[in-house]
Design a protein around this motif. Sequence first.
Motif, PDB file in Angstrom:
ATOM      1  N   GLU A 177       0.826  -1.219   0.000  1.00 25.90           N
ATOM      2  CA  GLU A 177       0.000   0.000   0.000  1.00 25.90           C
ATOM      3  C   GLU A 177       0.857   1.264   0.000  1.00 25.90           C
ATOM      4  OE1 GLU A 177       0.836  -1.853   2.508  1.00 25.90           O
ATOM      5  OE2 GLU A 177       0.372  -1.048   4.482  1.00 25.90           O
TER       6      GLU A 177
ATOM      7  N   ASN B  71       4.606   6.470   2.545  1.00 27.74           N
ATOM      8  CA  ASN B  71       5.557   5.754   3.389  1.00 27.74           C
ATOM      9  C   ASN B  71       6.213   6.720   4.367  1.00 27.74           C
ATOM     10  OD1 ASN B  71       7.572   4.246   4.506  1.00 27.74           O
ATOM     11  ND2 ASN B  71       8.567   3.695   2.571  1.00 27.74           N
ATOM     12  N   SER B  72       5.617   6.865   5.516  1.00 20.86           N
ATOM     13  CA  SER B  72       6.194   7.799   6.495  1.00 20.86           C
ATOM     14  C   SER B  72       7.286   7.140   7.329  1.00 20.86           C
ATOM     15  CB  SER B  72       5.099   8.355   7.403  1.00 20.86           C
ATOM     16  OG  SER B  72       4.458   7.308   8.090  1.00 20.86           O
ATOM     17  N   ASN B  73       7.164   5.838   7.556  1.00 23.07           N
ATOM     18  CA  ASN B  73       8.159   5.171   8.418  1.00 23.07           C
ATOM     19  C   ASN B  73       9.569   5.284   7.854  1.00 23.07           C
ATOM     20  OD1 ASN B  73       6.115   4.390  10.074  1.00 23.07           O
ATOM     21  ND2 ASN B  73       6.054   2.265   9.377  1.00 23.07           N
TER      22      ASN B  73
ATOM     23  N   GLY C  39       4.520  -5.679   8.399  1.00 21.20           N
ATOM     24  CA  GLY C  39       4.519  -7.095   8.052  1.00 21.20           C
ATOM     25  C   GLY C  39       4.917  -8.042   9.161  1.00 21.20           C
TER      26      GLY C  39
ATOM     27  N   GLU D  95      -0.800 -12.146   9.578  1.00 25.41           N
ATOM     28  CA  GLU D  95      -0.708 -11.376   8.337  1.00 25.41           C
ATOM     29  C   GLU D  95      -0.030 -12.205   7.250  1.00 25.41           C
ATOM     30  OE1 GLU D  95       0.350  -7.402   8.445  1.00 25.41           O
ATOM     31  OE2 GLU D  95       1.364  -7.450   6.513  1.00 25.41           O
TER      32      GLU D  95
ATOM     33  N   GLY E  76       4.288  -1.891  11.621  1.00 25.90           N
ATOM     34  CA  GLY E  76       4.092  -0.927  10.542  1.00 25.90           C
ATOM     35  C   GLY E  76       3.436   0.363  10.982  1.00 25.90           C
ATOM     36  N   ASN E  77       2.569   0.295  11.987  1.00 29.87           N
ATOM     37  CA  ASN E  77       1.896   1.517  12.411  1.00 29.87           C
ATOM     38  C   ASN E  77       2.941   2.559  12.798  1.00 29.87           C
ATOM     39  OD1 ASN E  77      -0.982   1.577  12.319  1.00 29.87           O
ATOM     40  ND2 ASN E  77      -0.934  -0.233  13.652  1.00 29.87           N
TER      41      ASN E  77
HETATM   42  P1  AMP Z   1       1.555  -3.862   9.288  1.00 28.37           P
HETATM   43  O1  AMP Z   1       2.424  -3.862  10.499  1.00 28.37           O
HETATM   44  O2  AMP Z   1       2.278  -4.130   8.028  1.00 28.37           O
HETATM   45  O3  AMP Z   1       0.358  -4.732   9.485  1.00 28.37           O
HETATM   46  O4  AMP Z   1       1.006  -2.375   9.135  1.00 28.37           O
HETATM   47  C1  AMP Z   1       0.191  -1.799  10.137  1.00 28.37           C
HETATM   48  C2  AMP Z   1      -0.318  -0.460   9.680  1.00 28.37           C
HETATM   49  O5  AMP Z   1       0.778   0.414   9.471  1.00 28.37           O
HETATM   50  C3  AMP Z   1      -1.058  -0.496   8.380  1.00 28.37           C
HETATM   51  O6  AMP Z   1      -2.140   0.421   8.476  1.00 28.37           O
HETATM   52  C4  AMP Z   1      -0.054  -0.028   7.368  1.00 28.37           C
HETATM   53  O7  AMP Z   1      -0.661   0.570   6.244  1.00 28.37           O
HETATM   54  C5  AMP Z   1       0.739   0.974   8.156  1.00 28.37           C
HETATM   55  N1  AMP Z   1       2.100   1.063   7.646  1.00 28.37           N
HETATM   56  C6  AMP Z   1       2.924   0.017   7.378  1.00 28.37           C
HETATM   57  N2  AMP Z   1       4.098   0.440   6.902  1.00 28.37           N
HETATM   58  C7  AMP Z   1       4.035   1.796   6.878  1.00 28.37           C
HETATM   59  C8  AMP Z   1       4.940   2.821   6.481  1.00 28.37           C
HETATM   60  N3  AMP Z   1       6.145   2.513   6.020  1.00 28.37           N
HETATM   61  N4  AMP Z   1       4.535   4.103   6.579  1.00 28.37           N
HETATM   62  C9  AMP Z   1       3.317   4.397   7.047  1.00 28.37           C
HETATM   63  N5  AMP Z   1       2.422   3.475   7.458  1.00 28.37           N
HETATM   64  C10 AMP Z   1       2.753   2.187   7.349  1.00 28.37           C
END
Ligand code: AMP
Length: 432
Positions: A207, A226-228, A275, A280, A327-328
């Motif tokens: 995404e 992609n803010s992270n 991820g 997941e 990811g959050n």
């Molecule tokens: P995940 O840990 O992959 O299940 O992601 C958890 C949430 O964090 C989801 O809403 C993702 O869209 C968001 N997320 C994952 N990676 C990033 C990123 N690099 N920047 C911003 N939001 C992210």
Amino acid sequence: MATEPLNTAEPVAAPRRPVLQSLDDALATLLAAVSATCAAQSETVSTFDALGCVLAEDVCSLLDVPPADNTSMDGYAMRAADVPVVGTVLPVSQRIPAGVVGQPLQPGTAVRIFTGAQVPPGADVVVMQEQCEAVAGDGLGAVRVNLVPPAGQWIRRRGEDVQRGAVVLAAGTRLTPAALGLAASVGAATLKVARRPRVAVFSTGDELVMPGEVLPEQMRPGAIYNSNRYTLRGLVQAMGCEVQDLGIVPDRLDATRAALRAAAARCDLIITSGGVSMGEEDHLRPAVQAEGRLDLWQIAMKPGKPLAFGAVRREDGSEAWFMGLPGNPVSSFVTFLLTVRPVLLRLQGAHAESWALRSYPLRAAFDWPKPDRRREFVRARVNAEGAVELFPNQSSGVLTSAVWADGLVDIAAGQVITRGEVVRFVPLSELG
Ligand code: AMP
Ligand code: MG
């Protein structure tokens, strides 16, 4: 890298059942597994370039600082015994600016002196110029002293900051701007420091799109920026480490494995975001298991429950560490501060106090009636009254909270808080 196996089972694609563990236990495991490999490969760098590095050897002083008694004020140096009463007038016998060494004081006279100048032998006090009046006369004139000065006043004593031979900065110290100044004050133009850890960062998540590549109005449904990548990169840089930014890695097993191999070849630690939530469908877990070994932990903390820790093999049989953050955005930010930061300090041989979580007792300006079963780190700020306020939205997706906050309140599992009670506040400045 000498390591203890993290899990004894052979790598398998199926996730192992995660164990919910405390942050303290997880940290103990991390810090026991990782050793000071970057400190063992120390390098000598210019003191100008050492900000954020960790000292690999003590910095000792070969001189006293200050090197001689000197004045901390612009004013007049004299003998206290020569001023028995307010209003005593003394002739001015010499003038000593900073950097000039004067003559011994002639008893019964005063010396015009400027901040930083060495106090002449025989003088035992400095009177600041605001408490004196210049009196016209021959030569340098005279001065009326409008108080009876207490001996020793406004004199900075030789060695009062640092004594010759003293360790001014111990090995294991992380170098702040003030520490660099202190090193320079004892003449250290270079410093022996731990090699900067090389840290690979990549983001997972199909995404994700990059600012600048996709305009806001062109975002496809479901896409987010992609803010992270920016936050983690900044955090790694702020820790004095070198970043290898691998960008967004596509959600495919082969691509993820290739990224891990490339990262391991040139880095000490690989950090990923996203991820690692349970259940997941992601490729990170099987990819790390195929390229090395992995433990996926559920940590009893909020935000940031999932955390992956492991290692990726290099061709020569050595390993790079791997840490998979949630990811959050707020979760990955907080998890970095609480778990990756200590690991980076450990790699550099920083002393243990530098990674201990330091918190301060402050009054709560909030109620916390419904605590979680996990330990929480909530985004908070100290208000003008010195009490702690919370950001109203504590969701782990709300990055605004992390910018607004100047600290985190460390709330124990099940802890109910009533306004006015003392809570533990962890300043973000302590985690830089
Ligand atoms: P995940 O840990 O992959 O299940 O992601 C958890 C949430 O964090 C989801 O809403 C993702 O869209 C968001 N997320 C994952 N990676 C990033 C990123 N690099 N920047 C911003 N939001 C992210
Ligand atoms: Mg994801």
